[in-house]
Design a protein around this motif. Structure first.
Motif, PDB file in Angstrom:
ATOM      1  N   LEU A  49      -0.501  41.525 -48.975  1.00 12.17           N
ATOM      2  CA  LEU A  49      -0.500  42.799 -49.694  1.00 12.17           C
ATOM      3  C   LEU A  49      -1.875  43.478 -49.707  1.00 12.17           C
ATOM      4  O   LEU A  49      -2.043  44.508 -50.345  1.00 12.17           O
ATOM      5  CB  LEU A  49       0.002  42.586 -51.127  1.00 12.17           C
ATOM      6  N   ARG A  50      -2.868  42.846 -49.023  1.00 15.84           N
ATOM      7  CA  ARG A  50      -4.226  43.404 -48.894  1.00 15.84           C
ATOM      8  C   ARG A  50      -4.976  43.401 -50.224  1.00 15.84           C
ATOM      9  O   ARG A  50      -5.747  44.300 -50.524  1.00 15.84           O
ATOM     10  CB  ARG A  50      -4.227  44.813 -48.300  1.00 15.84           C
ATOM     11  N   ILE A  51      -4.797  42.361 -51.018  1.00 14.08           N
ATOM     12  CA  ILE A  51      -5.497  42.217 -52.295  1.00 14.08           C
ATOM     13  C   ILE A  51      -6.647  41.232 -52.084  1.00 14.08           C
ATOM     14  O   ILE A  51      -6.428  40.035 -51.949  1.00 14.08           O
ATOM     15  CB  ILE A  51      -4.549  41.736 -53.415  1.00 14.08           C
ATOM     16  N   ALA A  52      -7.855  41.750 -52.069  1.00  9.82           N
ATOM     17  CA  ALA A  52      -9.042  40.939 -51.758  1.00  9.82           C
ATOM     18  C   ALA A  52      -9.835  40.618 -53.017  1.00  9.82           C
ATOM     19  O   ALA A  52     -11.034  40.868 -53.094  1.00  9.82           O
ATOM     20  CB  ALA A  52      -9.908  41.680 -50.746  1.00  9.82           C
ATOM     21  N   ASP A  53      -9.182  40.024 -54.006  1.00 11.20           N
ATOM     22  CA  ASP A  53      -9.853  39.790 -55.278  1.00 11.20           C
ATOM     23  C   ASP A  53     -10.261  38.334 -55.520  1.00 11.20           C
ATOM     24  O   ASP A  53     -10.666  37.979 -56.620  1.00 11.20           O
ATOM     25  CB  ASP A  53      -8.983  40.297 -56.431  1.00 11.20           C
ATOM     26  N   THR A  54     -10.181  37.501 -54.506  1.00 12.32           N
ATOM     27  CA  THR A  54     -10.671  36.124 -54.606  1.00 12.32           C
ATOM     28  C   THR A  54     -11.575  35.852 -53.412  1.00 12.32           C
ATOM     29  O   THR A  54     -11.582  36.602 -52.430  1.00 12.32           O
ATOM     30  CB  THR A  54      -9.527  35.088 -54.609  1.00 12.32           C
ATOM     31  N   LEU A  55     -12.316  34.788 -53.481  1.00 11.04           N
ATOM     32  CA  LEU A  55     -13.225  34.413 -52.401  1.00 11.04           C
ATOM     33  C   LEU A  55     -12.514  34.345 -51.057  1.00 11.04           C
ATOM     34  O   LEU A  55     -12.956  34.931 -50.063  1.00 11.04           O
ATOM     35  CB  LEU A  55     -13.876  33.063 -52.721  1.00 11.04           C
ATOM     36  N   LEU A  56     -11.372  33.653 -51.017  1.00  6.41           N
ATOM     37  CA  LEU A  56     -10.708  33.412 -49.740  1.00  6.41           C
ATOM     38  C   LEU A  56      -9.860  34.592 -49.275  1.00  6.41           C
ATOM     39  O   LEU A  56      -9.772  34.845 -48.074  1.00  6.41           O
ATOM     40  CB  LEU A  56      -9.904  32.120 -49.806  1.00  6.41           C
ATOM     41  N   THR A  57      -9.240  35.339 -50.197  1.00  4.08           N
ATOM     42  CA  THR A  57      -8.491  36.523 -49.759  1.00  4.08           C
ATOM     43  C   THR A  57      -9.461  37.588 -49.251  1.00  4.08           C
ATOM     44  O   THR A  57      -9.194  38.242 -48.247  1.00  4.08           O
ATOM     45  CB  THR A  57      -7.589  37.092 -50.870  1.00  4.08           C
ATOM     46  N   ASN A  58     -10.582  37.735 -49.908  1.00  7.66           N
ATOM     47  CA  ASN A  58     -11.606  38.686 -49.482  1.00  7.66           C
ATOM     48  C   ASN A  58     -12.124  38.319 -48.089  1.00  7.66           C
ATOM     49  O   ASN A  58     -12.243  39.171 -47.205  1.00  7.66           O
ATOM     50  CB  ASN A  58     -12.745  38.703 -50.509  1.00  7.66           C
ATOM     51  N   ALA A  59     -12.412  37.048 -47.874  1.00 12.90           N
ATOM     52  CA  ALA A  59     -12.920  36.587 -46.577  1.00 12.90           C
ATOM     53  C   ALA A  59     -11.878  36.775 -45.478  1.00 12.90           C
ATOM     54  O   ALA A  59     -12.206  37.217 -44.370  1.00 12.90           O
ATOM     55  CB  ALA A  59     -13.339  35.121 -46.668  1.00 12.90           C
ATOM     56  N   ALA A  60     -10.621  36.447 -45.764  1.00 12.07           N
ATOM     57  CA  ALA A  60      -9.565  36.582 -44.750  1.00 12.07           C
ATOM     58  C   ALA A  60      -9.369  38.038 -44.359  1.00 12.07           C
ATOM     59  O   ALA A  60      -9.264  38.362 -43.170  1.00 12.07           O
ATOM     60  CB  ALA A  60      -8.258  35.978 -45.266  1.00 12.07           C
ATOM     61  N   ILE A  61      -9.307  38.915 -45.337  1.00  8.53           N
ATOM     62  CA  ILE A  61      -9.099  40.337 -45.041  1.00  8.53           C
ATOM     63  C   ILE A  61     -10.295  40.904 -44.284  1.00  8.53           C
ATOM     64  O   ILE A  61     -10.124  41.680 -43.337  1.00  8.53           O
ATOM     65  CB  ILE A  61      -8.775  41.103 -46.341  1.00  8.53           C
ATOM     66  N   MET A  62     -11.501  40.480 -44.634  1.00  9.76           N
ATOM     67  CA  MET A  62     -12.683  40.927 -43.886  1.00  9.76           C
ATOM     68  C   MET A  62     -12.630  40.385 -42.462  1.00  9.76           C
ATOM     69  O   MET A  62     -12.950  41.092 -41.508  1.00  9.76           O
ATOM     70  CB  MET A  62     -13.966  40.459 -44.583  1.00  9.76           C
ATOM     71  N   GLY A  63     -12.200  39.154 -42.297  1.00  9.26           N
ATOM     72  CA  GLY A  63     -12.078  38.581 -40.958  1.00  9.26           C
ATOM     73  C   GLY A  63     -11.082  39.340 -40.105  1.00  9.26           C
ATOM     74  O   GLY A  63     -11.317  39.564 -38.915  1.00  9.26           O
ATOM     75  N   GLN A  64      -9.987  39.743 -40.703  1.00  5.76           N
ATOM     76  CA  GLN A  64      -9.000  40.536 -39.965  1.00  5.76           C
ATOM     77  C   GLN A  64      -9.603  41.863 -39.512  1.00  5.76           C
ATOM     78  O   GLN A  64      -9.322  42.341 -38.424  1.00  5.76           O
ATOM     79  CB  GLN A  64      -7.758  40.776 -40.826  1.00  5.76           C
TER      80      GLN A  64
END
Length: 191
Positions: free
Chosen positions: A107-122
């Motif tokens: 859902l593109r929610i980058a509010d944790t360390l790992l979701t933020n990192a994954a979305i930035m990596g994408q």
């Protein structure tokens, strides 16, 4: 690209799931030993992951096995997303990944360390490998720290987020820790 004589950095993210955590740690220990001259594995643990690792008595094990481990303070600390953006890591591996983490990335929610990192990596074409714990709809059995079985029912919604994730750029979704060695093998080749 692999540069001779230089170790490649891998960011390994651990979320708050006990599902397949024992097998994942075992495989990652094997990868560290096998590729000790090729890869520098850095461990990034979510807040919930920290709790689960303690519950499974794995916190000290990880700190002993891996020289560099960090626990999430917030979505930008430690500064993993920034390092992903700068190309510090050859790839990001999130294993295991809870349904919460998978849904947030989907859902593109980058509010944790790992979701933020994954979305930035994408966004920056960094290869992302994610092992969701709730891979497909239906019943699954997991092991509790005491060795007893726990039956879980994976919902259609959880499975849909996994499907969405598998269609995202630079993202590979896989089901079992036994698939991790092929990821390391792929990235160990000179290009």
């Amino acid at each position: 690209m692999i540069v001779k004589g230089k170790k490649h950095k891998v960011a390994w993210g651990i979320t708050g799931s006990g599902e397949k955590i024992l097998e994942t740690v075992e495989i990652m220990e094997q990868m560290k030993k096998k590729y000790k001259n090729t890869f520098d594995i850095r461990v990034f643990i979510s807040k919930a992951g920290d709790q689960v690792l303690k519950y499974y008595n794995l916190s000290n094990t990880l700190e002993t096995l891996f020289d560099k481990t960090w626990t999430e303070i917030n979505a930008n600390s430690p500064f993993l997303a920034g390092k992903i953006q700068l190309g510090t890591f050859d790839f990001l591996l999130i294993a295991p990944a809870t349904s919460n983490t998978v849904a947030k990335i989907s859902l593109r929610i980058a509010d944790t360390l790992l979701t933020n990192a994954a979305i930035m990596g994408q966004k920056t074409s960094t290869p992302i490998y994610i092992m969701p714990t709730d891979f497909r709809e239906g019943e699954t059995v997991t092991k509790l720290p005491n060795g007893k079985d726990l039956v879980l029912n994976i919902t259609r919604d959880d499975a849909k987020h996994v499907e969405n994730l598998s269609n995202m750029p630079n993202t590979t979704v896989f089901e079992h820790p036994s698939e991790i060695p092929s990821i390391f093998e792929k990235h160990s080749k000179f290009k």
